[in-house]
Design an enzyme around this catalytic site. Structure first.
Site, PDB file in Angstrom:
ATOM      1  N   LYS A  72     -22.706 -17.797 121.855  1.00  0.00           N
ATOM      2  CA  LYS A  72     -24.067 -17.718 120.742  1.00  0.00           C
ATOM      3  C   LYS A  72     -24.132 -19.207 119.910  1.00  0.00           C
ATOM      4  O   LYS A  72     -24.672 -20.174 119.763  1.00  0.00           O
ATOM      5  CB  LYS A  72     -25.014 -17.055 121.658  1.00  0.00           C
ATOM      6  CG  LYS A  72     -24.807 -15.633 122.727  1.00  0.00           C
ATOM      7  CD  LYS A  72     -25.501 -14.639 122.978  1.00  0.00           C
ATOM      8  CE  LYS A  72     -24.876 -13.716 122.186  1.00  0.00           C
ATOM      9  NZ  LYS A  72     -23.755 -13.071 122.579  1.00  0.00           N
TER      10      LYS A  72
ATOM     11  N   ARG B 125     -32.355  -7.839 123.670  1.00  0.00           N
ATOM     12  CA  ARG B 125     -31.189  -7.671 124.941  1.00  0.00           C
ATOM     13  C   ARG B 125     -31.251  -6.365 125.479  1.00  0.00           C
ATOM     14  O   ARG B 125     -30.686  -5.773 126.264  1.00  0.00           O
ATOM     15  CB  ARG B 125     -30.251  -7.084 123.506  1.00  0.00           C
ATOM     16  CG  ARG B 125     -28.539  -7.567 123.709  1.00  0.00           C
ATOM     17  CD  ARG B 125     -28.410  -7.276 122.259  1.00  0.00           C
ATOM     18  NE  ARG B 125     -27.169  -7.814 121.748  1.00  0.00           N
ATOM     19  CZ  ARG B 125     -26.415  -8.392 120.891  1.00  0.00           C
ATOM     20  NH1 ARG B 125     -27.236  -8.920 119.663  1.00  0.00           N
ATOM     21  NH2 ARG B 125     -25.487  -8.455 120.958  1.00  0.00           N
TER      22      ARG B 125
ATOM     23  N   ARG C 242     -12.011 -14.262 116.201  1.00  0.00           N
ATOM     24  CA  ARG C 242     -13.592 -14.670 115.701  1.00  0.00           C
ATOM     25  C   ARG C 242     -12.599 -14.144 114.277  1.00  0.00           C
ATOM     26  O   ARG C 242     -12.760 -13.160 113.569  1.00  0.00           O
ATOM     27  CB  ARG C 242     -14.589 -14.097 116.485  1.00  0.00           C
ATOM     28  CG  ARG C 242     -15.553 -15.042 115.566  1.00  0.00           C
ATOM     29  CD  ARG C 242     -17.283 -14.098 116.300  1.00  0.00           C
ATOM     30  NE  ARG C 242     -17.589 -12.627 116.842  1.00  0.00           N
ATOM     31  CZ  ARG C 242     -18.233 -12.775 117.163  1.00  0.00           C
ATOM     32  NH1 ARG C 242     -19.051 -13.116 118.193  1.00  0.00           N
ATOM     33  NH2 ARG C 242     -18.712 -11.100 117.415  1.00  0.00           N
TER      34      ARG C 242
ATOM     35  N   ARG D  38     -15.113  -9.400 111.522  1.00  0.00           N
ATOM     36  CA  ARG D  38     -16.006  -8.625 111.365  1.00  0.00           C
ATOM     37  C   ARG D  38     -15.604  -7.373 112.180  1.00  0.00           C
ATOM     38  O   ARG D  38     -14.945  -6.982 112.739  1.00  0.00           O
ATOM     39  CB  ARG D  38     -17.147  -8.484 112.700  1.00  0.00           C
ATOM     40  CG  ARG D  38     -18.587  -9.973 111.913  1.00  0.00           C
ATOM     41  CD  ARG D  38     -19.580 -10.357 113.244  1.00  0.00           C
ATOM     42  NE  ARG D  38     -20.058  -9.659 114.024  1.00  0.00           N
ATOM     43  CZ  ARG D  38     -20.153  -9.714 115.499  1.00  0.00           C
ATOM     44  NH1 ARG D  38     -21.127 -11.312 114.903  1.00  0.00           N
ATOM     45  NH2 ARG D  38     -20.904  -9.032 116.156  1.00  0.00           N
TER      46      ARG D  38
HETATM   47  P1  ADP Z   1     -22.562 -10.376 119.653  1.00  0.00           P
HETATM   48  O1  ADP Z   1     -22.572 -11.862 118.233  1.00  0.00           O
HETATM   49  O2  ADP Z   1     -21.111 -10.111 119.366  1.00  0.00           O
HETATM   50  O3  ADP Z   1     -23.240 -11.367 120.458  1.00  0.00           O
HETATM   51  P2  ADP Z   1     -24.432  -9.396 117.574  1.00  0.00           P
HETATM   52  O4  ADP Z   1     -23.830 -10.792 116.601  1.00  0.00           O
HETATM   53  O5  ADP Z   1     -25.779 -11.074 117.928  1.00  0.00           O
HETATM   54  O6  ADP Z   1     -23.157  -9.702 118.447  1.00  0.00           O
HETATM   55  O7  ADP Z   1     -25.202  -8.539 117.106  1.00  0.00           O
HETATM   56  C1  ADP Z   1     -24.226  -7.302 116.263  1.00  0.00           C
HETATM   57  C2  ADP Z   1     -24.723  -5.639 116.500  1.00  0.00           C
HETATM   58  O8  ADP Z   1     -26.282  -5.953 115.998  1.00  0.00           O
HETATM   59  C3  ADP Z   1     -25.089  -5.388 118.306  1.00  0.00           C
HETATM   60  O9  ADP Z   1     -23.341  -4.822 118.286  1.00  0.00           O
HETATM   61  C4  ADP Z   1     -26.236  -4.386 117.911  1.00  0.00           C
HETATM   62  O10 ADP Z   1     -25.473  -2.715 117.033  1.00  0.00           O
HETATM   63  C5  ADP Z   1     -26.790  -5.110 116.784  1.00  0.00           C
HETATM   64  N1  ADP Z   1     -28.060  -6.030 117.948  1.00  0.00           N
HETATM   65  C6  ADP Z   1     -28.336  -7.587 117.977  1.00  0.00           C
HETATM   66  N2  ADP Z   1     -28.885  -7.684 118.424  1.00  0.00           N
HETATM   67  C7  ADP Z   1     -29.800  -6.369 118.593  1.00  0.00           C
HETATM   68  C8  ADP Z   1     -30.732  -6.362 119.642  1.00  0.00           C
HETATM   69  N3  ADP Z   1     -31.532  -7.508 120.036  1.00  0.00           N
HETATM   70  N4  ADP Z   1     -30.869  -4.726 119.704  1.00  0.00           N
HETATM   71  C9  ADP Z   1     -29.694  -3.876 119.347  1.00  0.00           C
HETATM   72  N5  ADP Z   1     -29.674  -4.270 118.374  1.00  0.00           N
HETATM   73  C10 ADP Z   1     -29.128  -5.453 117.885  1.00  0.00           C
HETATM   74  P1  ADP Z   2     -21.899 -14.747 120.501  1.00  0.00           P
HETATM   75  O1  ADP Z   2     -22.463 -15.786 119.531  1.00  0.00           O
HETATM   76  O2  ADP Z   2     -22.013 -14.789 121.608  1.00  0.00           O
HETATM   77  O3  ADP Z   2     -21.261 -13.675 120.123  1.00  0.00           O
HETATM   78  P2  ADP Z   2     -19.616 -16.706 119.056  1.00  0.00           P
HETATM   79  O4  ADP Z   2     -20.460 -18.399 119.494  1.00  0.00           O
HETATM   80  O5  ADP Z   2     -18.949 -16.209 118.020  1.00  0.00           O
HETATM   81  O6  ADP Z   2     -20.341 -15.861 119.927  1.00  0.00           O
HETATM   82  O7  ADP Z   2     -17.835 -16.755 119.577  1.00  0.00           O
HETATM   83  C1  ADP Z   2     -17.044 -15.963 119.704  1.00  0.00           C
HETATM   84  C2  ADP Z   2     -15.306 -16.864 119.130  1.00  0.00           C
HETATM   85  O8  ADP Z   2     -14.833 -17.208 120.590  1.00  0.00           O
HETATM   86  C3  ADP Z   2     -15.887 -17.485 118.018  1.00  0.00           C
HETATM   87  O9  ADP Z   2     -13.665 -16.945 117.843  1.00  0.00           O
HETATM   88  C4  ADP Z   2     -16.095 -19.462 118.310  1.00  0.00           C
HETATM   89  O10 ADP Z   2     -15.447 -19.363 117.676  1.00  0.00           O
HETATM   90  C5  ADP Z   2     -15.362 -18.246 119.996  1.00  0.00           C
HETATM   91  N1  ADP Z   2     -15.823 -19.689 121.241  1.00  0.00           N
HETATM   92  C6  ADP Z   2     -16.999 -19.988 121.226  1.00  0.00           C
HETATM   93  N2  ADP Z   2     -16.760 -20.938 121.918  1.00  0.00           N
HETATM   94  C7  ADP Z   2     -15.810 -20.763 122.621  1.00  0.00           C
HETATM   95  C8  ADP Z   2     -15.874 -21.410 123.874  1.00  0.00           C
HETATM   96  N3  ADP Z   2     -16.269 -22.156 124.551  1.00  0.00           N
HETATM   97  N4  ADP Z   2     -14.399 -21.921 124.309  1.00  0.00           N
HETATM   98  C9  ADP Z   2     -13.122 -21.097 123.818  1.00  0.00           C
HETATM   99  N5  ADP Z   2     -13.840 -20.874 122.448  1.00  0.00           N
HETATM  100  C10 ADP Z   2     -14.866 -20.276 121.697  1.00  0.00           C
END
Ligand code: ADP
Ligand code: ADP
Length: 247
Positions: A40, A115, A154, A186
């Protein structure tokens, strides 16, 4: 907004277009949904450039609040560390305030919100109150076994730019290409927490797939393709959506 610097997204590229009627039809209000690690954030970086949208990523907003030790950060930290969602009432107000700001008046890209179903209800009601609506919900689909590999590799910069040690490495190991800052892992990208976050996703966030499908807003993308392929597909879909809206 002073507590949440990331809430100030990028300047909308079309901010010099004044006619309110035109803005109403071409307004792009987009939501990215998908499991943790689906890509994302990676896609958001490209889409904000393509469409000049301000970007609100709740994970980034919350991590920054934790780093700054604000009230929001204090409320969120223990949930985030455990891989749980922060309570709906903590996050809903933050996002609704951001979406009511001037910079989001012509459109926005949300990442990580909503979410849960109550968050989706709150968002829908707040937009409806001001005569706005969601343009599309972009679901990036990736199976669990791929997620674990992605999240364990990541790395992120201080400013939130995302890398992967194998799939998207920086030019210089451990340093951000853009600002040279040190890349970190992270805390919640450790294997035990990853599994917890995936379980939370399936339990609390996946119901949104049916929720938005039922409202004819869902668009699905195969997140196992390369970042460029996923981007091309999303960009084409959003561009078509905007054209259809303007016709
Ligand atoms: P990822 O990139 O792995 O999808 P995020 O960076 O979006 O994770 O979120 C990290 C953490 O922040 C989540 O595990 C949760 O604890 C919190 N968080 C983020 N967005 C929300 C939301 N909309 N509602 C509740 N908790 C959230
Ligand atoms: P999210 O915001 O959904 O948690 P991220 O954009 O942070 O996901 O991506 C999670 C990890 O996967 C990062 O280390 C990123 O560089 C890698 N990644 C993202 N998109 C792809 C893809 N299409 N193929 C392989 N690796 C990816």
């Amino acid at each position: 907004m002073a507590d949440f610097p990331e809430v100030r997204g990028q300047q909308a590229a079309h901010s010099n277009v004044p006619a309110i009627a035109e803005q109403a039809v071409s307004e792009l209000n987009l939501i990215l949904v998908g499991p943790p690690g689906a890509g994302k954030g990676t896609q958001a970086e490209k889409l904000t450039e393509d469409f000049g949208l301000p970007y609100y990523a709740t994970g980034n907003i919350l991590r920054d609040a934790v780093a700054q030790g604000t009230e929001l950060g204090k409320k969120a930290k223990e949930y985030m560390d455990a891989g749980d969602l922060v309570p709906d009432e903590v996050i809903i107000g933050v996002i609704l305030e951001a979406l009511a700001s001037d910079e989001a008046a012509e459109g926005f890209l949300l990442d990580g919100f909503p979410r849960t179903v109550p968050q989706a209800d709150a968002l829908g009601a707040a937009l409806q109150d001001v005569g706005r609506k969601i343009s599309a919900v972009l679901l990036i689909d990736v199976p669990d076994e791929v997620i674990v590999k992605r999240l364990s590799g990541r790395r992120v910069s201080r400013a939130g730019r995302v890398y992967h040690v194998d799939f998207d490495p920086p030019k210089q190991e451990g340093r951000c290409d853009l600002d040279g800052s040190e890349l970190i892992q992270r805390d919640d990208d450790k294997p035990e927490t990853i599994r917890k976050r995936l379980a939370v996703y399936h339990d609390q966030t996946e119901p949104l797939v049916d929720y938005y499908e039922g409202r004819n807003l869902l668009r699905r993308f195969d997140g196992t393709r390369t970042p460029t392929e996923v981007h091309d597909h999303i960009r084409a879909t959003v561009a078509t959506l905007r054209l259809e809206d303007e016709l």
